[in-house]
Enzyme design. Structure first.
Site, PDB file in Angstrom:
ATOM      1  N   SER A   6       0.760  -1.062  -0.024  1.00 42.88           N
ATOM      2  CA  SER A   6       0.095   0.071  -0.153  1.00 42.88           C
ATOM      3  C   SER A   6       0.916   1.420   0.137  1.00 42.88           C
ATOM      4  O   SER A   6       1.578   1.401   0.813  1.00 42.88           O
ATOM      5  CB  SER A   6      -0.947   0.126   1.188  1.00 42.88           C
ATOM      6  N   HIS A  31      -1.029  -1.473  -3.949  1.00 42.30           N
ATOM      7  CA  HIS A  31      -2.439  -1.069  -3.669  1.00 42.30           C
ATOM      8  C   HIS A  31      -2.694   0.504  -3.116  1.00 42.30           C
ATOM      9  O   HIS A  31      -1.664   1.097  -2.754  1.00 42.30           O
ATOM     10  CB  HIS A  31      -2.475  -1.834  -2.168  1.00 42.30           C
ATOM     11  N   ASP A  33      -4.763   3.537  -1.815  1.00 48.37           N
ATOM     12  CA  ASP A  33      -5.800   3.534  -0.783  1.00 48.37           C
ATOM     13  C   ASP A  33      -6.534   4.917  -1.017  1.00 48.37           C
ATOM     14  O   ASP A  33      -5.800   6.207  -0.718  1.00 48.37           O
ATOM     15  CB  ASP A  33      -5.502   3.487   0.395  1.00 48.37           C
ATOM     16  N   MET A  35      -9.111   7.787   0.033  1.00 48.26           N
ATOM     17  CA  MET A  35     -10.250   8.078   1.107  1.00 48.26           C
ATOM     18  C   MET A  35     -10.756   9.361   0.919  1.00 48.26           C
ATOM     19  O   MET A  35     -10.129  10.563   0.563  1.00 48.26           O
ATOM     20  CB  MET A  35      -9.263   7.967   2.412  1.00 48.26           C
ATOM     21  N   HIS A  64      -8.392   0.806  -4.082  1.00 48.73           N
ATOM     22  CA  HIS A  64      -9.072   0.376  -2.800  1.00 48.73           C
ATOM     23  C   HIS A  64     -10.069   1.813  -2.629  1.00 48.73           C
ATOM     24  O   HIS A  64      -9.494   2.688  -2.068  1.00 48.73           O
ATOM     25  CB  HIS A  64      -8.420   0.023  -1.763  1.00 48.73           C
ATOM     26  N   MET A  66     -12.295   3.844  -0.340  1.00 49.63           N
ATOM     27  CA  MET A  66     -12.892   3.938   0.860  1.00 49.63           C
ATOM     28  C   MET A  66     -13.632   5.272   0.857  1.00 49.63           C
ATOM     29  O   MET A  66     -13.398   6.261   1.154  1.00 49.63           O
ATOM     30  CB  MET A  66     -11.900   3.983   2.040  1.00 49.63           C
ATOM     31  N   MET A 135     -11.088  -6.254   5.694  1.00 53.41           N
ATOM     32  CA  MET A 135     -10.636  -5.335   6.103  1.00 53.41           C
ATOM     33  C   MET A 135     -10.396  -5.961   7.624  1.00 53.41           C
ATOM     34  O   MET A 135     -11.028  -6.289   8.273  1.00 53.41           O
ATOM     35  CB  MET A 135     -11.464  -3.982   6.339  1.00 53.41           C
ATOM     36  N   GLY A 140      -8.964   3.801   7.332  1.00 53.35           N
ATOM     37  CA  GLY A 140      -8.603   5.084   7.576  1.00 53.35           C
ATOM     38  C   GLY A 140      -7.068   5.597   7.657  1.00 53.35           C
ATOM     39  O   GLY A 140      -6.884   6.546   7.193  1.00 53.35           O
ATOM     40  N   GLY A 143      -0.565   1.267   9.577  1.00 49.70           N
ATOM     41  CA  GLY A 143       0.100   1.194  10.886  1.00 49.70           C
ATOM     42  C   GLY A 143      -0.783   0.746  12.008  1.00 49.70           C
ATOM     43  O   GLY A 143      -0.164   0.969  13.061  1.00 49.70           O
ATOM     44  N   ASP A 173      -6.436  -6.725   4.214  1.00 53.86           N
ATOM     45  CA  ASP A 173      -5.909  -5.578   4.143  1.00 53.86           C
ATOM     46  C   ASP A 173      -5.839  -4.992   5.656  1.00 53.86           C
ATOM     47  O   ASP A 173      -6.908  -4.713   6.232  1.00 53.86           O
ATOM     48  CB  ASP A 173      -6.869  -4.792   3.145  1.00 53.86           C
ATOM     49  N   GLY A 174      -4.665  -4.596   6.129  1.00 51.21           N
ATOM     50  CA  GLY A 174      -4.666  -3.903   7.381  1.00 51.21           C
ATOM     51  C   GLY A 174      -3.900  -4.747   8.412  1.00 51.21           C
ATOM     52  O   GLY A 174      -4.209  -5.997   8.913  1.00 51.21           O
ATOM     53  N   GLY A 175      -2.537  -4.261   8.878  1.00 54.41           N
ATOM     54  CA  GLY A 175      -1.837  -4.846   9.975  1.00 54.41           C
ATOM     55  C   GLY A 175      -1.057  -6.036   9.579  1.00 54.41           C
ATOM     56  O   GLY A 175      -0.648  -6.848  10.438  1.00 54.41           O
ATOM     57  N   GLY A 195       1.329  -2.005   4.043  1.00 57.72           N
ATOM     58  CA  GLY A 195       1.700  -0.795   3.824  1.00 57.72           C
ATOM     59  C   GLY A 195       2.954  -0.595   4.749  1.00 57.72           C
ATOM     60  O   GLY A 195       4.081  -0.653   4.192  1.00 57.72           O
ATOM     61  N   SER A 196       2.903  -0.391   6.027  1.00 55.32           N
ATOM     62  CA  SER A 196       3.978  -0.217   6.976  1.00 55.32           C
ATOM     63  C   SER A 196       4.788  -1.591   7.121  1.00 55.32           C
ATOM     64  O   SER A 196       6.063  -1.443   7.255  1.00 55.32           O
ATOM     65  CB  SER A 196       3.643   0.259   8.354  1.00 55.32           C
TER      66      SER A 196
END
Ligand code: DX5
Ligand code: ZN
Length: 222
Positions: A6, A31, A33, A35, A64, A66, A135, A140, A143, A173-175, A195-196
């Site tokens: 991401s 990816h 994002d 928003m 993606h 959002m 998700m 939002g 990290g 997606d996420g973490g 991402g991170s």
């Protein structure tokens, strides 16, 4: 097994270089994002940036959305060069229509659900999509920590996909980091957004290779 870094966690002052670096490192998708400050509190990327990203990489763009009422922007993001456009079931009153519109633009269509949205909201759309995105954080920001209850949802959606008999991708997606790739892969995910977990590391190639190795080690046993 695909890794979709991401760019929300990339260094935007040198985005072109970040894109060529992840491409050289073995990323499968990029990816993006998007928003809007309504569906989620944050505001990020619009079609102009997607157009610039399109010029800077040969990788498929995994966009993606959002955003509320994504139907209003499908055309703009399709024209900007997206390959996959994913919308949230919570963001539109006409999910089937927006999925058809993505396909009419010649793009792959994805649908996503937030952590508290049940998987049964996918039942009447799964046969029409190319990708489901679960998700595993509240959308939002990058990290955040992985929400463990997402694993059960991935398992359930994997079963739904098997029942369709179609090659629908299951993205998480996420973490996502090297350390939790195994559990996400074991639950049935086959596309991993990070991402991170990628951009926060020094050696993108080593990170992506380690991520794939972890995922494949689990898959090989199944
Ligand atoms: C969250 C975004 C994610 C996020 C992932 O709203 O949809 O794609 O950038 O970032 P990490 O991997 O750092 O959680
Ligand atoms: Zn995302």
């Amino acid at each position: 097994m695909k890794i979709s870094p991401s760019i929300l966690s990339a260094d935007f002052t040198r985005l072109g270089k970040e894109l060529s670096d992840i491409e050289a490192a073995g990323a499968d998708y990029v990816h993006v994002d998007v928003m809007d400050g309504h569906f989620v509190p944050n505001i990020t990327i619009g079609p102009f940036v997607v157009e610039a990203v399109r010029k800077a990489t040969a990788l498929p763009l995994d966009v993606h959305l959002m955003i509320d009422e994504p139907e209003k922007y499908v055309s703009d993001f399709a024209k900007a060069g997206s390959d996959i456009i994913t919308v949230h079931v919570e963001a539109t009153k006409h999910l089937h229509k927006v999925v058809q519109s993505i396909k009419d633009h010649g793009k792959k269509a994805g649908v996503s659900i937030n952590p508290a949205t049940p998987v049964n909201t996918l039942e009447n759309i799964i046969n029409d999509v190319d990708l489901v995105l679960i998700m595993s954080v509240n959308p939002g920001w990058s990290g955040q920590g992985f929400i463990q209850s997402s694993l059960k949802k991935i398992e359930a959606v994997r079963r739904m996909i098997e029942e369709t008999g179609k090659p629908i991708e299951l993205e998480v997606d996420g973490g996502i980091k090297i350390s939790n790739m195994k559990e996400a892969a074991r639950a049935g995910a086959d596309v991993f957004v990070s991402g991170s977990g990628v951009f926060g590391t020094k050696d993108y190639k080593a990170t992506i290779e380690a991520m794939k190795k972890e995922a494949l080690s689990v898959r090989a046993k199944v």
